[in-house]
Design a protein around this motif. Sequence first.
Motif: not given
Length: 162
Positions: A8-18, A22-28, A145-146
């Motif tokens: 569950l902790s790994i899944t939550a981290t993957l969600f945070a990364g996803a 997404f937001f980072y792609a809009w920035v860069c 994004t930050l």
Amino acid sequence: MTAITKPLSITATLFAGAIFGFFYAWVCSTMWGLDTMPPARAIEAMNAMNASVRNATFFPTFFGTPVVLALAALWQRRAGYRRASIWFWLAAATYLILGAGLTMAINVPMNEALAVTPIPQTGAEAEAIWQAYSGKWQSWNQMRTLASGAALLFACIGLTAL
């Protein structure tokens, strides 16, 4: 209870990364690309992207991230991983308030206002609309994004505490 804590902790981290990605792609890339287009086309493209993001793929990541982070924190706490739990609670709160919260309070209303704005007939009108929208939208997007990056970092720190 412990058996589900780490997955569950790994899944939550993957969600945070996803969601950070997404937001980072809009920035860069996305907004910089739109800024190079003729303003009327940039407005049309932005409206199309904003309409398309409301889908079954994006929904769980955007709305589910704070939930999954909080569930991981709860399970960690119950399994005796107090330090990890604190980091995951911090990740959930950071994303909820400064990621999703900013999006719903600022970016979404801006998107909705742009969507109902008639596409201007002249280049000068379109330029004025796009200039008023793009810079402000990008500034707020950088903030979310930050915040999402910080939530990902907090989750990663929490993972190391497991």
